[in-house]
Design an enzyme around this catalytic site. Structure first.
Site, PDB file in Angstrom:
ATOM      1  N   ARG A 230      41.343  49.140  41.890  1.00 24.37           N
ATOM      2  CA  ARG A 230      41.065  48.019  42.777  1.00 24.37           C
ATOM      3  C   ARG A 230      39.563  47.761  42.783  1.00 24.37           C
ATOM      4  O   ARG A 230      38.757  48.695  42.590  1.00 24.37           O
ATOM      5  CB  ARG A 230      41.501  48.334  44.218  1.00 24.37           C
ATOM      6  CG  ARG A 230      42.977  48.191  44.473  1.00 24.37           C
ATOM      7  CD  ARG A 230      43.406  46.725  44.506  1.00 24.37           C
ATOM      8  NE  ARG A 230      44.839  46.574  44.779  1.00 24.37           N
ATOM      9  CZ  ARG A 230      45.773  46.432  43.842  1.00 24.37           C
ATOM     10  NH1 ARG A 230      45.449  46.440  42.564  1.00 24.37           N
ATOM     11  NH2 ARG A 230      47.033  46.252  44.174  1.00 24.37           N
ATOM     12  N   HIS A 278      42.393  40.574  36.477  1.00 28.87           N
ATOM     13  CA  HIS A 278      43.479  41.306  37.173  1.00 28.87           C
ATOM     14  C   HIS A 278      44.824  41.101  36.461  1.00 28.87           C
ATOM     15  O   HIS A 278      45.809  40.683  37.068  1.00 28.87           O
ATOM     16  CB  HIS A 278      43.564  40.873  38.647  1.00 28.87           C
ATOM     17  CG  HIS A 278      44.289  41.886  39.507  1.00 28.87           C
ATOM     18  ND1 HIS A 278      43.916  42.177  40.799  1.00 28.87           N
ATOM     19  CD2 HIS A 278      45.362  42.695  39.250  1.00 28.87           C
ATOM     20  CE1 HIS A 278      44.738  43.093  41.305  1.00 28.87           C
ATOM     21  NE2 HIS A 278      45.628  43.425  40.371  1.00 28.87           N
TER      22      HIS A 278
HETATM   23  P1  NDP Z   1      50.541  56.318  42.617  1.00 32.39           P
HETATM   24  O1  NDP Z   1      50.635  56.309  44.086  1.00 32.39           O
HETATM   25  O2  NDP Z   1      51.743  56.660  41.818  1.00 32.39           O
HETATM   26  O3  NDP Z   1      49.388  57.324  42.143  1.00 32.39           O
HETATM   27  C1  NDP Z   1      48.167  57.433  42.790  1.00 32.39           C
HETATM   28  C2  NDP Z   1      47.426  58.634  42.232  1.00 32.39           C
HETATM   29  O4  NDP Z   1      46.115  58.686  42.823  1.00 32.39           O
HETATM   30  C3  NDP Z   1      48.107  59.967  42.547  1.00 32.39           C
HETATM   31  O5  NDP Z   1      48.012  60.838  41.472  1.00 32.39           O
HETATM   32  C4  NDP Z   1      47.288  60.492  43.733  1.00 32.39           C
HETATM   33  O6  NDP Z   1      47.265  61.906  43.839  1.00 32.39           O
HETATM   34  C5  NDP Z   1      45.897  60.003  43.337  1.00 32.39           C
HETATM   35  N1  NDP Z   1      45.043  59.937  44.518  1.00 32.39           N
HETATM   36  C6  NDP Z   1      45.167  59.155  45.615  1.00 32.39           C
HETATM   37  N2  NDP Z   1      44.178  59.405  46.495  1.00 32.39           N
HETATM   38  C7  NDP Z   1      43.421  60.383  45.931  1.00 32.39           C
HETATM   39  C8  NDP Z   1      42.276  61.100  46.361  1.00 32.39           C
HETATM   40  N3  NDP Z   1      41.710  60.859  47.543  1.00 32.39           N
HETATM   41  N4  NDP Z   1      41.785  62.052  45.541  1.00 32.39           N
HETATM   42  C9  NDP Z   1      42.361  62.321  44.350  1.00 32.39           C
HETATM   43  N5  NDP Z   1      43.449  61.675  43.870  1.00 32.39           N
HETATM   44  C10 NDP Z   1      43.975  60.720  44.681  1.00 32.39           C
HETATM   45  O7  NDP Z   1      49.988  54.878  42.193  1.00 32.39           O
HETATM   46  P2  NDP Z   1      50.195  54.110  40.812  1.00 32.39           P
HETATM   47  O8  NDP Z   1      49.849  55.019  39.710  1.00 32.39           O
HETATM   48  O9  NDP Z   1      51.518  53.453  40.792  1.00 32.39           O
HETATM   49  O10 NDP Z   1      49.099  52.935  40.958  1.00 32.39           O
HETATM   50  C11 NDP Z   1      47.730  53.246  41.102  1.00 32.39           C
HETATM   51  C12 NDP Z   1      46.940  52.004  41.458  1.00 32.39           C
HETATM   52  O11 NDP Z   1      46.813  51.140  40.329  1.00 32.39           O
HETATM   53  C13 NDP Z   1      47.542  51.087  42.521  1.00 32.39           C
HETATM   54  O12 NDP Z   1      47.355  51.602  43.822  1.00 32.39           O
HETATM   55  C14 NDP Z   1      46.798  49.793  42.280  1.00 32.39           C
HETATM   56  O13 NDP Z   1      45.619  49.777  43.061  1.00 32.39           O
HETATM   57  C15 NDP Z   1      46.434  49.848  40.795  1.00 32.39           C
HETATM   58  N6  NDP Z   1      47.164  48.838  40.016  1.00 32.39           N
HETATM   59  C16 NDP Z   1      46.432  47.879  39.357  1.00 32.39           C
HETATM   60  C17 NDP Z   1      47.055  46.944  38.581  1.00 32.39           C
HETATM   61  C18 NDP Z   1      46.260  45.972  37.788  1.00 32.39           C
HETATM   62  O14 NDP Z   1      46.837  45.078  37.176  1.00 32.39           O
HETATM   63  N7  NDP Z   1      44.948  46.107  37.728  1.00 32.39           N
HETATM   64  C19 NDP Z   1      48.522  46.910  38.445  1.00 32.39           C
HETATM   65  C20 NDP Z   1      49.184  47.956  39.169  1.00 32.39           C
HETATM   66  C21 NDP Z   1      48.516  48.868  39.926  1.00 32.39           C
HETATM   67  P3  NDP Z   1      48.629  62.722  44.138  1.00 32.39           P
HETATM   68  O15 NDP Z   1      49.441  62.598  42.859  1.00 32.39           O
HETATM   69  O16 NDP Z   1      48.171  64.095  44.346  1.00 32.39           O
HETATM   70  O17 NDP Z   1      49.281  62.054  45.298  1.00 32.39           O
HETATM   71  C1  OXD Z   2      49.635  45.991  41.647  1.00 33.45           C
HETATM   72  C2  OXD Z   2      48.768  44.995  41.070  1.00 33.45           C
HETATM   73  O1  OXD Z   2      49.199  46.719  42.517  1.00 33.45           O
HETATM   74  O2  OXD Z   2      49.281  44.048  40.452  1.00 33.45           O
HETATM   75  O3  OXD Z   2      50.813  46.089  41.238  1.00 33.45           O
HETATM   76  O4  OXD Z   2      47.547  45.089  41.170  1.00 33.45           O
END
Ligand code: NDP
Ligand code: OXD
Length: 315
Positions: A230, A278
């Protein structure tokens, strides 16, 4: 005895409702799908809301709402609504094509930097024949911040290409070929080995502004950054000074504090920054619908939806 149909309300100013209607008709034929705004809608009939950036306050107006399912992986916009009812389950989207799309974006960015395409583009612009020999993938450390649904899949693809892959998460993980660094205490060691840093974190109180000058200084000199998490993860003012000082050698950025990125923003014209609008990955109704249908059926059977959000953790 006849039972009322499940009423699913689609709330998104960003999505064409037609593919969602088709996909839900195929996978959840028992549901009545309504699209907000809808003047004839009885607020008391709404069972489940499928949302992307819903107007704050709207979800609190449906008294019998059982669950809200976010139509994207990132739930920061949804959780920003302080009026979200406490008793309503919140879930996010997990969609095989969303995951695959992000892996393509990350693999493209990593190979772009690993194979020194920016240097070759500069040489081409100057009509210079200047071969750049890339190291073997095994000699390039790639660090993925966030090892969730998206981070794990990208890590897997990079391991298959032979990269030296590490991932940072809050809780420990065991993933073949991926070194796992857990929590803040392990962050500096993780950064020190990340020649290419990829951010796939959710935006939470803990992760906001994590990509800043202090963090860049802990990467190997001349590291490159890919941010598809993000915009709020990145302290934008720190990027160009880090590039000018050689702390960073390039950045591929998909998400920004203000989207669309304003035309006057200095990122647009910087030779070491790639801006994408994005699009790293997008939700695809047809591929998301089967899991959404399972999730909605669970909710209607009194169970929690799949892919629940932990409101306290913020993702
Ligand atoms: P998940 O919830 O599956 O994974 C999040 C990961 O981040 C987990 O491994 C989690 O750790 C880790 N995490 C969260 N907080 C912390 C922290 N404080 N310290 C260390 N690790 C942390 O999310 P997704 O993989 O599905 O998606 C990730 C992000 O990608 C979304 O939230 C979104 O912002 C972004 N996104 C962007 C898109 C784009 O087009 N640019 C499209 C889709 C998503 P743990 O496994 O231990 O919980
Ligand atoms: C998502 C995105 O979070 O599109 O899925 O950014």
């Amino acid at each position: 005895m006849t039972t009322a149909p499940t009423t699913v309300l689609l709330v998104s100013a960003h999505d064409d409702p037609a593919p969602w209607r088709r996909a839900l008709a195929n996978h959840l034929p028992e549901a009545e799908v309504r699209v907000w705004p809808d003047d004839d809608l009885d607020p008391g009939a709404v069972d489940v809301a499928l949302v992307w950036k819903p107007p704050p306050g709207l979800l609190a107006s449906f008294p019998n709402l059982k669950a809200v399912i976010n139509l994207g992986a990132g739930v920061d916009a949804l959780l920003g609504d302080e009026t979200l009812p406490e008793n309503v389950a919140l879930a996010r989207l997990v969609d095989p094509l969303l995951t695959a799309g992000m892996t393509e974006y990350v693999v493209h960015g990593v190979l772009h930097f690993h194979r020194a395409f920016p240097a070759m583009a500069a040489a081409q612009a100057a009509r210079r024949w200047e071969p750049v020999i890339a190291p073997h993938t095994a000699a390039t450390g790639v660090g993925i911040l966030g090892l969730g649904e998206l981070g794990q899949n990208a890590a897997h693809a990079l391991v298959a290409l032979g990269f030296d892959v590490a991932g940072w998460s809050r809780r420990p993980k065991t993933l073949p070929g991926v070194k796992n660094f857990v929590g803040r205490a392990a962050l500096d060691d993780f950064l020190a080995r990340s020649r290419i840093l990829v951010c796939l974190l959710p935006l939470t109180a803990d992760t906001e502004g994590i990509l800043n000058a202090g963090l860049f200084a802990k990467l190997p000199p001349g590291a490159t950054l890919i941010n598809a998490g993000r915009g709020g993860h990145l302290v934008e003012e720190d990027v160009i000074p880090a590039l000018d000082a050689g702390v960073l050698d390039g950045a591929m950025l998909d998400v920004f504090r203000h989207e669309p990125l304003p035309t006057e923003h200095p990122f647009w014209g910087h030779p070491k920054i790639i801006v994408t609008p994005h699009i790293a990955s997008l939700t695809v109704a047809k591929s998301a619908a089967p899991r959404l249908a399972d999730s909605i059926r669970r909710v209607m059977a009194g169970k929690p939806p799949l892919d629940l959000i932990d409101r306290n953790a913020g993702y």
